[in-house]
Each structure stands twice: as C-alpha cells, then as structure tokens.
Write a protein that holds these residues in place. Sequence first.
Motif, short mmCIF file in Angstrom:
data_model
loop_
_atom_site.label_atom_id
_atom_site.label_comp_id
_atom_site.label_asym_id
_atom_site.label_seq_id
_atom_site.Cartn_x
_atom_site.Cartn_y
_atom_site.Cartn_z
N VAL A 97 3.59 -31.02 -70.03
CA VAL A 97 4.26 -31.41 -68.73
C VAL A 97 4.63 -30.16 -68.32
O VAL A 97 5.50 -29.39 -68.67
CB VAL A 97 5.28 -32.51 -68.76
N ALA A 98 4.47 -29.93 -66.84
CA ALA A 98 5.00 -29.10 -66.14
C ALA A 98 6.52 -29.18 -65.94
O ALA A 98 7.08 -30.16 -65.50
CB ALA A 98 4.35 -28.83 -64.67
N LYS A 99 7.33 -28.02 -66.24
CA LYS A 99 8.79 -28.15 -66.26
C LYS A 99 9.23 -27.12 -64.89
O LYS A 99 10.31 -27.73 -64.44
CB LYS A 99 9.21 -27.60 -67.17
N GLY A 100 8.65 -26.25 -64.86
CA GLY A 100 9.11 -25.31 -63.64
C GLY A 100 8.09 -24.04 -63.30
O GLY A 100 6.90 -24.33 -63.77
N PRO A 101 8.29 -23.65 -62.05
CA PRO A 101 7.13 -22.72 -61.67
C PRO A 101 7.18 -21.39 -62.57
O PRO A 101 7.99 -21.10 -63.06
CB PRO A 101 7.62 -22.20 -60.48
N GLY A 102 5.82 -20.87 -62.71
CA GLY A 102 5.59 -19.70 -63.32
C GLY A 102 4.02 -19.61 -64.16
O GLY A 102 3.31 -20.73 -63.75
N THR A 103 3.86 -18.80 -64.73
CA THR A 103 2.44 -18.61 -65.53
C THR A 103 2.75 -18.55 -66.88
O THR A 103 3.31 -17.74 -67.58
CB THR A 103 1.90 -17.34 -65.07
N ALA A 104 1.75 -19.48 -67.60
CA ALA A 104 2.00 -19.56 -69.12
C ALA A 104 0.74 -19.30 -69.78
O ALA A 104 -0.14 -19.72 -69.35
CB ALA A 104 2.82 -20.76 -69.47
N THR A 105 0.73 -18.82 -70.92
CA THR A 105 -0.50 -18.47 -71.67
C THR A 105 -0.30 -19.43 -72.82
O THR A 105 0.43 -19.18 -73.56
CB THR A 105 -0.73 -16.98 -72.05
N LEU A 106 -1.15 -20.26 -73.02
CA LEU A 106 -1.47 -21.01 -74.28
C LEU A 106 -2.48 -20.63 -74.88
O LEU A 106 -3.58 -20.23 -74.69
CB LEU A 106 -1.61 -22.64 -73.69
N GLY A 107 -2.18 -20.35 -76.39
CA GLY A 107 -3.18 -19.90 -77.32
C GLY A 107 -3.58 -20.64 -78.34
O GLY A 107 -2.25 -21.47 -79.00
N PHE A 108 -4.79 -20.90 -78.91
CA PHE A 108 -4.97 -21.65 -79.96
C PHE A 108 -5.87 -20.84 -80.93
O PHE A 108 -6.94 -20.31 -80.35
CB PHE A 108 -5.88 -23.01 -79.42
N GLU A 109 -5.75 -21.13 -82.16
CA GLU A 109 -6.50 -20.32 -83.19
C GLU A 109 -7.47 -21.40 -83.84
O GLU A 109 -7.20 -22.49 -84.17
CB GLU A 109 -5.51 -19.94 -84.40
N ASN A 110 -8.60 -20.91 -84.09
CA ASN A 110 -9.67 -21.78 -84.77
C ASN A 110 -10.21 -21.12 -85.70
O ASN A 110 -10.64 -19.79 -85.97
CB ASN A 110 -10.83 -21.49 -83.37
N ARG A 111 -10.33 -21.99 -86.89
CA ARG A 111 -10.72 -21.63 -88.28
C ARG A 111 -11.86 -22.61 -88.60
O ARG A 111 -11.74 -23.43 -88.20
CB ARG A 111 -9.76 -21.43 -89.23
N ALA A 112 -12.57 -22.02 -89.69
CA ALA A 112 -13.49 -22.90 -90.30
C ALA A 112 -12.78 -24.19 -90.92
O ALA A 112 -11.87 -24.09 -91.65
CB ALA A 112 -14.58 -22.21 -90.98
N LEU A 113 -13.38 -25.29 -91.18
CA LEU A 113 -13.00 -26.38 -91.97
C LEU A 113 -13.94 -26.15 -93.05
O LEU A 113 -15.19 -26.19 -93.22
CB LEU A 113 -13.30 -27.63 -91.28
N CYS A 114 -13.30 -26.02 -94.24
CA CYS A 114 -14.11 -25.85 -95.50
C CYS A 114 -13.69 -26.95 -96.66
O CYS A 114 -12.64 -27.38 -96.59
CB CYS A 114 -13.32 -24.49 -96.13
N LYS A 115 -14.76 -27.25 -97.37
CA LYS A 115 -14.38 -28.43 -98.25
C LYS A 115 -14.11 -27.66 -99.55
O LYS A 115 -14.66 -26.43 -99.95
CB LYS A 115 -15.94 -29.04 -98.41
#
Length: 83
Positions: free
Chosen positions: A46-64
């Motif tokens: 949810v937006a709280k206030g003005p500005g620029t934000a970078t959201l980062g997500f890390e992706n790895r393999a799902l391993c059995k």
Amino acid sequence: DVIEIQLPFGHQWRDHLTPQVQNILELQTPAGYAWKASNACVWRFVAKGPGTATLGFENRALCKPGQLCPQYVMYVPFTIKVQ
C-alpha cells in the motif's frame, strides 16, 4: 493505492526490501503467498507517501532432494514511483 507484484510459480522467490521502501510502501501480509488462480506468488503493498522505491526479488531454482539442481540466482527489480 495498492501495488501488487505477481511472480511465476516454478521458482523459489525471496524479497529484498530496503529500509527506504518502508517510508513509501507498506508490505501487506501475508507476503509472498501462493495464488493458484494465476499460478503466481503475490506480494501486495500500500502506498504510504511520495517517493521512489525499488523492490527487489531473488529467484532460485526449486530443487527436489537427491536430484541435481541448476545453480542460478536471478535478481528481479521493480521501481515504483508514488506521487
């Protein structure tokens, strides 16, 4: 306003949120939940206030257990500007 990030199933996803994000966006719980209707992991903010934000997500393999697994890490950034 609500910002929703949907990342595809088939990977292990982890968020990397910086402290600066908290001044601009508020992470809603549950974070990174599975949404089978769209085959995605979902994060909502949810937006709280003005500005620029970078959201980062890390992706790895799902391993059995006991199987060979590809070794990769991919970083997926999103830049969100709130006015």
